[in-house]
Design a protein around this motif. Structure first.
Motif, PDB file in Angstrom:
ATOM      1  N   GLU A 200      48.915  -1.992  27.835  1.00 29.94           N
ATOM      2  CA  GLU A 200      48.318  -3.596  27.280  1.00 29.94           C
ATOM      3  C   GLU A 200      48.179  -4.180  29.074  1.00 29.94           C
TER       4      GLU A 200
ATOM      5  N   HIS B   8      40.870  -1.104  25.560  1.00 28.09           N
ATOM      6  CA  HIS B   8      41.574  -0.490  24.628  1.00 28.09           C
ATOM      7  C   HIS B   8      41.256   1.124  24.783  1.00 28.09           C
TER       8      HIS B   8
ATOM      9  N   HIS C 106      39.660  -7.544  25.580  1.00 25.96           N
ATOM     10  CA  HIS C 106      40.576  -7.039  25.662  1.00 25.96           C
ATOM     11  C   HIS C 106      40.486  -5.506  24.736  1.00 25.96           C
TER      12      HIS C 106
END
Ligand SMILES: [Zn+2]
Length: 444
Positions: free
Chosen positions: A318, A299, A295
């Motif tokens: 997100e 980003h 994750h």
């Protein structure tokens, strides 16, 4: 004309943040930090271009910090006030639109996080050291800035602190100078960066290079020695993850990637530009946080290189990072993205359906339902476009808007080029409507 700076908010979600009348191109921060006592002293030089003739210019700066001096274009400012998180500066002479605005602010104090609906964000004292995690409005806790994600600039960050500690900031380490008990670390962040992604990490850390393929992006860990063995195990697949994401999302957008593991526990890991910050609890030697490793790495493309103009489009950060977790699982031989998407949809179907993912409202910006439904939106799109078209789209997206600002409309426009049928119904049902749509049938 008090209140002039507050009339038209730059962003409805954070009406106090961001300022009108100029565009910042560069921040040069010279900071000194005493670990004992959590004392910060700074000089910020902000280079901007004016976009309008204004009698005053405002910067965001926490009231925890005291301003000592302000200079405008080399001359001492006629006047400044610092109230309610706004440093309002009145230059001695009017500056024409398109003129250079160089602001120097000397300030200091005991920095503390900004408290709000999203918890405490910004400069945070650790048991031994400090960290900065500013999303969405914590940047003003440690430097005067135009605090809005659409305001991206280059940075030079110099941090002087007690010698035994490691000090990290965004970008490339230009030099490190040890002088008696103090060490100065100077970093250059050449690629444009949003204020909330600027960071400082100070702690009892050691840096080591992560072993990865020769032509891969350089990766480092900055962590306490006691966690080294756990790190080697928990982050072992990160180089492979970097390969997968570079293939799927296009070239990695920065010069390197550094993972910081703090000596303290952290509630959640956080992304900064070129850096991710994990807590000691995420490095437990059981690879329990690998989903989050994926994750945070994702980003770097979605959030850090391509940054939203408005917080309402947070799903572009997100939802993409969450979908990257599922892509990684699929590529690493775990459950497929389709299996994870269907399980996530099932979970969401049992929760209140009162959020529009394309405009969730400031209270729900970081609601897990935005993350999951954002990822489901991408999965629905992937089923529509097919894998080939979907990944071509992602690569064109990250290359076209590399280091830039983005909006949902720009993404949906680009996606339209990859579809034979109009995608409006897909966007309407997933991003605009609140009831949870059905996923299309699986491709296989
Ligand atoms: Zn995230």
């Amino acid at each position: 004309m008090p209140g002039k700076f507050y009339e038209a908010p730059i962003d409805e979600y954070l009406p106090q943040n961001g300022n009108r009348g100029y565009r910042v191109s560069r921040y040069e921060l010279d900071l000194t930090y005493k670990v004992t006592g959590n004392r910060l002293a700074g000089r910020a030089e902000i280079t901007a271009v004016t976009t309008a003739v204004q009698p005053r210019f405002a910067l965001d700066l926490s009231q925890a910090l005291t301003v000592a001096k302000v200079f405008v274009n080399g001359a001492k400012a006629a006047k400044y006030t610092h109230q309610r998180g706004k440093l309002v500066i009145t230059p001695q002479q009017r500056i024409p639109a398109g003129g250079v605005l160089s602001l120097v602010v000397q300030y200091g104090g005991i920095p503390r996080p900004v408290r709000g609906p999203w918890g405490a964000v910004g400069w945070e004292e650790l048991t031994e050291g400090a960290l900065v995690a500013s999303q969405p409005n914590g940047a003003a806790s440690w430097f005067p800035c135009d605090d809005h994600p659409s305001s991206k600039a280059s940075y030079r960050i110099s941090i002087t602190t007690d010698s035994p500690y490691y000090a990290l900031a965004n970008g490339t380490l230009l030099r490190k100078q040890v002088k008696a008990s103090q060490t100065t670390w100077v970093y250059e962040q050449a690629e444009p960066m949003a204020t909330y992604l600027a960071t400082i990490q100070i702690g009892p850390y050691q840096k080591h290079r992560i072993v990865s393929p020769a032509n891969s992006v350089p990766m480092h860990a900055v962590a306490p020695v006691r966690l080294r063995a756990n790190f080697e195990h928990d982050f072992a697949r990160q180089p492979q993850m970097m390969e997968v994401f570079s293939e799927r999302f296009g070239p990695y957008p920065f010069e390197g990637y550094t993972v910081v593991v703090t000596d303290d526990e952290l509630e959640i890991p956080i992304e900064a530009q070129g850096i991710s910050i994990f807590g000691a609890n995420h490095c437990d030697g059981r690879r329990g946080a690998e989903r989050l490793v994926a994750h945070e790495l994702a980003h770097q493309w979605f959030g850090n290189s391509l940054t939203i103009r408005q917080w309402r489009d947070i799903w572009l950060h997100e939802g993409f990072a969450c979908y990257a977790e599922w892509i990684w699982s699929e590529e690493a031989g775990g459950p497929t993205a389709d299996q994870l998407a269907r399980a996530a949809r099932h979970n969401l179907s049992r929760q209140p359906q009162d959020i529009a993912v394309g405009d969730p409202g400031p209270q729900h910006m970081f609601d897990d339902r935005v993350y999951k439904r954002g990822a489901l939106t991408l999965h629905a799109l992937r089923l529509e476009l097919g894998d080939l078209g979907f990944y071509d789209l992602l690569r064109e997206w990250t290359i076209r808007y590399r280091h830039g600002s983005v909006s949902t409309e720009e993404f949906t426009d680009l996606a339209g080029h990859y579809s034979r049928i109009p995608l409006r119904p897909l966007w309407d049902s997933w991003l605009v409507g609140k009831p949870l749509p059905q996923l299309p049938p699986s491709a296989a």
